[in-house]
Motif scaffolding. Structure first.
Motif, PDB file in Angstrom:
ATOM      1  N   GLU A 131      95.880  14.839  55.044  1.00 44.61           N
ATOM      2  CA  GLU A 131      96.620  14.054  56.025  1.00 44.61           C
ATOM      3  C   GLU A 131      98.058  14.578  56.166  1.00 44.61           C
ATOM      4  O   GLU A 131      98.668  14.995  55.181  1.00 44.61           O
ATOM      5  N   ASP A 132      98.579  14.551  57.390  1.00 46.61           N
ATOM      6  CA  ASP A 132      99.969  14.914  57.706  1.00 46.61           C
ATOM      7  C   ASP A 132     100.297  16.398  57.502  1.00 46.61           C
ATOM      8  O   ASP A 132     101.460  16.779  57.593  1.00 46.61           O
ATOM      9  N   GLN A 133      99.290  17.221  57.230  1.00 48.10           N
ATOM     10  CA  GLN A 133      99.546  18.657  57.077  1.00 48.10           C
ATOM     11  C   GLN A 133      99.272  19.371  58.395  1.00 48.10           C
ATOM     12  O   GLN A 133      98.401  18.965  59.161  1.00 48.10           O
ATOM     13  N   LEU A 134     100.029  20.443  58.580  1.00 48.03           N
ATOM     14  CA  LEU A 134      99.842  21.249  59.787  1.00 48.03           C
ATOM     15  C   LEU A 134      98.737  22.275  59.539  1.00 48.03           C
ATOM     16  O   LEU A 134      98.774  23.005  58.549  1.00 48.03           O
ATOM     17  N   TYR A 135      97.771  22.303  60.432  1.00 46.71           N
ATOM     18  CA  TYR A 135      96.687  23.278  60.345  1.00 46.71           C
ATOM     19  C   TYR A 135      96.617  24.050  61.643  1.00 46.71           C
ATOM     20  O   TYR A 135      97.213  23.681  62.652  1.00 46.71           O
ATOM     21  N   CYS A 136      95.828  25.098  61.565  1.00 48.55           N
ATOM     22  CA  CYS A 136      95.557  25.908  62.736  1.00 48.55           C
ATOM     23  C   CYS A 136      94.121  25.607  63.148  1.00 48.55           C
ATOM     24  O   CYS A 136      93.206  25.772  62.346  1.00 48.55           O
ATOM     25  N   LEU A 137      93.968  25.100  64.354  1.00 48.90           N
ATOM     26  CA  LEU A 137      92.617  24.942  64.899  1.00 48.90           C
ATOM     27  C   LEU A 137      92.332  26.264  65.604  1.00 48.90           C
ATOM     28  O   LEU A 137      92.951  26.585  66.620  1.00 48.90           O
ATOM     29  N   GLN A 138      91.445  27.029  65.018  1.00 52.42           N
ATOM     30  CA  GLN A 138      91.277  28.398  65.495  1.00 52.42           C
ATOM     31  C   GLN A 138      90.011  28.554  66.322  1.00 52.42           C
ATOM     32  O   GLN A 138      88.950  28.100  65.922  1.00 52.42           O
ATOM     33  N   CYS A 139      90.186  29.175  67.472  1.00 52.40           N
ATOM     34  CA  CYS A 139      89.041  29.484  68.337  1.00 52.40           C
ATOM     35  C   CYS A 139      88.833  30.985  68.300  1.00 52.40           C
ATOM     36  O   CYS A 139      89.732  31.750  68.651  1.00 52.40           O
ATOM     37  N   GLU A 140      87.665  31.396  67.843  1.00 48.18           N
ATOM     38  CA  GLU A 140      87.354  32.834  67.752  1.00 48.18           C
ATOM     39  C   GLU A 140      86.375  33.192  68.851  1.00 48.18           C
ATOM     40  O   GLU A 140      85.275  32.643  68.917  1.00 48.18           O
ATOM     41  N   VAL A 152      91.255  29.853  77.002  1.00 47.41           N
ATOM     42  CA  VAL A 152      90.564  29.134  75.932  1.00 47.41           C
ATOM     43  C   VAL A 152      91.090  27.708  75.925  1.00 47.41           C
ATOM     44  O   VAL A 152      92.309  27.496  75.888  1.00 47.41           O
ATOM     45  N   ALA A 153      90.184  26.732  76.004  1.00 47.10           N
ATOM     46  CA  ALA A 153      90.577  25.318  75.974  1.00 47.10           C
ATOM     47  C   ALA A 153      90.122  24.709  74.659  1.00 47.10           C
ATOM     48  O   ALA A 153      89.015  24.981  74.197  1.00 47.10           O
ATOM     49  N   PHE A 154      91.008  23.920  74.068  1.00 46.99           N
ATOM     50  CA  PHE A 154      90.717  23.221  72.812  1.00 46.99           C
ATOM     51  C   PHE A 154      90.504  21.747  73.125  1.00 46.99           C
ATOM     52  O   PHE A 154      91.252  21.158  73.897  1.00 46.99           O
ATOM     53  N   TYR A 155      89.506  21.166  72.481  1.00 42.52           N
ATOM     54  CA  TYR A 155      89.184  19.758  72.723  1.00 42.52           C
ATOM     55  C   TYR A 155      89.099  18.975  71.423  1.00 42.52           C
ATOM     56  O   TYR A 155      88.680  19.502  70.393  1.00 42.52           O
ATOM     57  N   ARG A 156      89.492  17.715  71.556  1.00 39.95           N
ATOM     58  CA  ARG A 156      89.196  16.712  70.513  1.00 39.95           C
ATOM     59  C   ARG A 156      88.377  15.658  71.221  1.00 39.95           C
ATOM     60  O   ARG A 156      88.891  15.001  72.140  1.00 39.95           O
ATOM     61  N   GLY A 157      87.105  15.525  70.865  1.00 39.26           N
ATOM     62  CA  GLY A 157      86.213  14.650  71.636  1.00 39.26           C
ATOM     63  C   GLY A 157      86.157  15.153  73.061  1.00 39.26           C
ATOM     64  O   GLY A 157      85.892  16.327  73.304  1.00 39.26           O
ATOM     65  N   GLU A 160      91.098  17.201  76.378  1.00 41.23           N
ATOM     66  CA  GLU A 160      91.568  18.584  76.296  1.00 41.23           C
ATOM     67  C   GLU A 160      92.935  18.576  75.628  1.00 41.23           C
ATOM     68  O   GLU A 160      93.851  17.895  76.076  1.00 41.23           O
ATOM     69  N   LEU A 161      93.063  19.322  74.526  1.00 41.94           N
ATOM     70  CA  LEU A 161      94.330  19.338  73.786  1.00 41.94           C
ATOM     71  C   LEU A 161      95.267  20.406  74.326  1.00 41.94           C
ATOM     72  O   LEU A 161      96.477  20.194  74.389  1.00 41.94           O
ATOM     73  N   SER A 162      94.721  21.539  74.685  1.00 38.21           N
ATOM     74  CA  SER A 162      95.581  22.657  75.085  1.00 38.21           C
ATOM     75  C   SER A 162      94.730  23.743  75.736  1.00 38.21           C
ATOM     76  O   SER A 162      93.530  23.834  75.475  1.00 38.21           O
ATOM     77  N   VAL A 163      95.370  24.523  76.586  1.00 40.06           N
ATOM     78  CA  VAL A 163      94.709  25.692  77.173  1.00 40.06           C
ATOM     79  C   VAL A 163      95.573  26.907  76.871  1.00 40.06           C
ATOM     80  O   VAL A 163      96.788  26.853  77.045  1.00 40.06           O
ATOM     81  N   MET A 164      94.961  27.967  76.377  1.00 37.90           N
ATOM     82  CA  MET A 164      95.731  29.171  76.003  1.00 37.90           C
ATOM     83  C   MET A 164      95.121  30.402  76.632  1.00 37.90           C
ATOM     84  O   MET A 164      93.945  30.423  76.990  1.00 37.90           O
ATOM     85  N   LEU A 178      92.546  32.611  68.860  1.00 37.00           N
ATOM     86  CA  LEU A 178      93.702  31.817  69.300  1.00 37.00           C
ATOM     87  C   LEU A 178      93.825  30.608  68.383  1.00 37.00           C
ATOM     88  O   LEU A 178      92.818  30.043  67.945  1.00 37.00           O
ATOM     89  N   CYS A 179      95.064  30.222  68.117  1.00 39.59           N
ATOM     90  CA  CYS A 179      95.320  29.193  67.113  1.00 39.59           C
ATOM     91  C   CYS A 179      96.150  28.071  67.737  1.00 39.59           C
ATOM     92  O   CYS A 179      97.207  28.314  68.307  1.00 39.59           O
ATOM     93  N   LEU A 180      95.631  26.872  67.647  1.00 39.03           N
ATOM     94  CA  LEU A 180      96.379  25.697  68.116  1.00 39.03           C
ATOM     95  C   LEU A 180      96.909  24.955  66.890  1.00 39.03           C
ATOM     96  O   LEU A 180      96.134  24.576  66.010  1.00 39.03           O
ATOM     97  N   ASN A 181      98.225  24.769  66.847  1.00 36.38           N
ATOM     98  CA  ASN A 181      98.803  24.018  65.727  1.00 36.38           C
ATOM     99  C   ASN A 181      98.424  22.547  65.855  1.00 36.38           C
ATOM    100  O   ASN A 181      98.579  21.959  66.920  1.00 36.38           O
TER     101      ASN A 181
END
Ligand SMILES: *[C@@H]1O[C@H](CO)[C@@H](O)[C@H](O)[C@H]1NC(C)=O
Length: 363
Positions: A131-140, A152-157, A160-164, A178-181
């Motif tokens: 909890e409360d730690q920063l991770y990299c959500l990585q899309c390969e 590349v689009a990142f999703y939670r459920g 859409e969290l971000s597009v890179m 690509l890595c989403l913090n």
């Protein structure tokens, strides 16, 4: 000779084009073709007006062009190159048009994982996460071309969290990471994360554009038991003989373990302590501790058992009313009913006696 034209045109593009009354035109433009697929393009001039008899030539590596009327057809059965240059020019002039060719390949595979911020792997793609730690959500993204047309689009459920975009400019297939913090919260526990790669190839490209999705991962977030619900000591007042629940349930990952302090229940390990029939021996303070590897919380309860007088009073009142009723009934019976019945009895007896007596007298 063609190279000279190209060089001249590269140096003086404006001069080059300005000296042309007409310029060759490619169709489609750009040419978007999947690697390995057939590719067809046409070069024409003057909107196919036959009075305009320029002679067109194609400069291309496949030697796959044929003349058809005043058009040049270019037709390859399968596109084996990743980048190529095709020029169409009016013979013996510098009037040249080049065809933009986009050779694409959708990613072979797209996968998503949580990583330490250093890039190091976790036990598995979905965690465990703190909890409360920063991770990299990585899309390969594996083997995609051309990387610069990919988002590349990142999703939670379903959110859409971000597009890179990748900064790679290779025409050949490349792997893109690509890595989403993402700072993990306990609300992320159990949430689904995924990513998808889209190739945006424009209106001449395939419709809808190719999209490759990753699998879903379900975040596994470790967190200490915490403080939803009451933190204040709870005072529970319960009637003697009634059942009462002391509720200590809480969230945590891993699942919290519970322990209770009260001499009567010290071995109990559940989250809800049920006392089925409270009596004065159950009175007093209770504390429950919910703990896991990340921490613990304590909840306090005070149980008061009171004797409820209302049912007793009601019972007594009913008993008194019944007793009074019985007494009244008895008195009434004594005063009216019994003498009446006795009198009737006597009178009939007397008649019978009189008759009985009279018969022998008349005989
Ligand atoms: C992945 O999760 C999303 C959002 O929760 C859902 O719509 C989708 O069907 C899931 N896909 C698979 C393959 O389970």
């Amino acid at each position: 000779m063609f190279l000279q034209i190209l060089l001249a045109c590269a140096v003086q593009t404006v001069y080059c084009v300005q000296n042309c009354k007409e310029l060759p035109v490619f169709s489609p433009s750009p040419l978007v073709v999947k690697h390995g697929d057939p590719a067809i393009a046409t070069c024409s001039i003057c909107n196919n007006d036959s009075s305009c008899d320029y002679e067109l030539r194609l400069e291309e590596p496949f030697q796959a062009s044929v003349k058809k009327g005043n058009q040049m057809l270019w037709n390859v059965p399968n596109m084996t190159e990743w980048s190529l240059q095709i020029y169409c020019f009016i013979f013996d002039t510098s009037c040249t048009t080049s065809l933009e060719v986009i050779v694409y390949q959708p990613p072979e595979k797209v996968s998503v994982s949580f990583r330490k911020h250093s890039g190091r792997l976790l036990e598995n793609p979905s965690g465990p996460l703190e909890e409360d730690q920063l991770y990299c959500l990585q899309c390969e993204v594996e083997a995609v071309a051309p990387a610069q047309n990919m988002t590349v689009a990142f999703y939670r459920g379903l959110t859409e969290l971000s597009v890179m975009r990748s900064s790679a400019t290779d025409k050949r297939p490349v792997n893109v990471n690509l890595c989403l913090n993402h700072t993990v919260s306990r609300q992320d526990h159990g949430a689904t994360f995924w990513c998808e790669a889209r190739l945006e190839l424009g209106p001449e490209g395939p419709q809808p554009p190719p999209v490759v999705r990753s699998h879903n991962i379900t975040a596994n977030v470790l967190y200490a038991p915490c403080c939803e619900g009451q933190e204040e000591p709870q005072i529970l007042t319960v009637a003697q003989g009634a059942s009462v629940d002391l509720v200590c349930s809480t969230q945590g990952n891993p699942q919290p373990l519970y322990s209770w302090s009260h001499p009567l229940v010290s071995g109990f390990r559940g989250d809800v302590l049920t006392i089925p029939s409270a009596s004065s021996q159950h009175e007093g303070p209770y504390t429950c501790t919910a703990s896991n590897a990340l921490g613990a919380i304590t909840r306090s309860f005070t149980l008061r058992v009171h004797v409820d007088y209302v049912p007793i009073i009601i019972t007594v009142v009913i008993a008194v009313v019944l007793l009074l009723g019985a007494v009244v009934a008895f008195v009434v019976y004594k005063a009216f009913y019994k003498p009446h019945r006795t009198g009737h009895y006597h009178i009939s007896n007397m008649f019978r006696l009189q008759r009985h007596d009279a018969v022998p007298t008349t005989e």
